[in-house]
Scaffold this active site. Sequence first.
Site, PDB file in Angstrom:
ATOM      1  N   THR A  94      14.976   5.504  42.536  1.00 16.99           N
ATOM      2  CA  THR A  94      13.956   6.170  41.728  1.00 16.99           C
ATOM      3  C   THR A  94      12.857   6.626  42.666  1.00 16.99           C
ATOM      4  OG1 THR A  94      12.129   5.728  40.190  1.00 16.99           O
ATOM      5  CG2 THR A  94      13.105   3.837  41.248  1.00 16.99           C
ATOM      6  N   CYS A 139      11.957  13.654  41.494  1.00 16.52           N
ATOM      7  CA  CYS A 139      12.389  12.759  40.419  1.00 16.52           C
ATOM      8  C   CYS A 139      13.896  12.751  40.478  1.00 16.52           C
ATOM      9  CB  CYS A 139      11.893  13.244  39.064  1.00 16.52           C
ATOM     10  SG  CYS A 139      12.623  12.321  37.684  1.00 16.52           S
TER      11      CYS A 139
END
Length: 230
Positions: free
Chosen positions: A83, A197
């Site tokens: 992430t 992202c």
Amino acid sequence: MKTLGLLGGMSWESTVPYYRLINQGVSERLGGLHSASLVLASVDFADIARMQSAGAWQEAGEVLSERAQALRQAGAQGIVLCTNTMHKVADIITQRCSLPLLHIADATAVRLHRAGVRRVGLLGTRFTMEEAFYRDRLSAPHGLEVVVPGPDERQRVHDIIFTELCLGILRDDSRRALSQIIAGLQFEGVEGIVLGCTEIGLLLSQDQVSVPLFDTTAIHAAAAVEFALG
């Protein structure tokens, strides 16, 4: 081959490509039936998202640190935090877990330098675009200039991530919205776009825009392969 510890689930939609890309990378390098040596700890993203919204970053860091230590006990020799946003707590994880953590922004900066890109646009969650932990990691040690969209565009990107991409929802109108935001960043003179992202690459690909895209999921996975086989 070193064993990699994948710390995922944030969201699981983007953890799946990590597993595939790392295994593909090892297979391409070693040939035959080779695949990666991996252990995975996957969190309930609803808990992490609640902590993000509440600004409870210390609590989130402690949760992920516990999972990182579990990965070490399971035989991992390095941590891949699957992430971008939760790299905000990377320092907490490294303080509590003795394993090296392969930082996604460092891997991305190396790729940008190789491509000769110095001024980049950054797309991601509001946390990633607005707070210093990610932008400074790119700019201060690596000498990159980071540009982010305006407030309304940042909120639009954030909403697409949390209400669509994290749920596996891919919409053409959202793809067009991201393309328009990227066009605005191009107007400001960026030489490339960092997909900061891990879910954005599920929606947007290079053939849909005219500026080079740097997909942090693919870049991070490639760095993980280098670490495992180095």
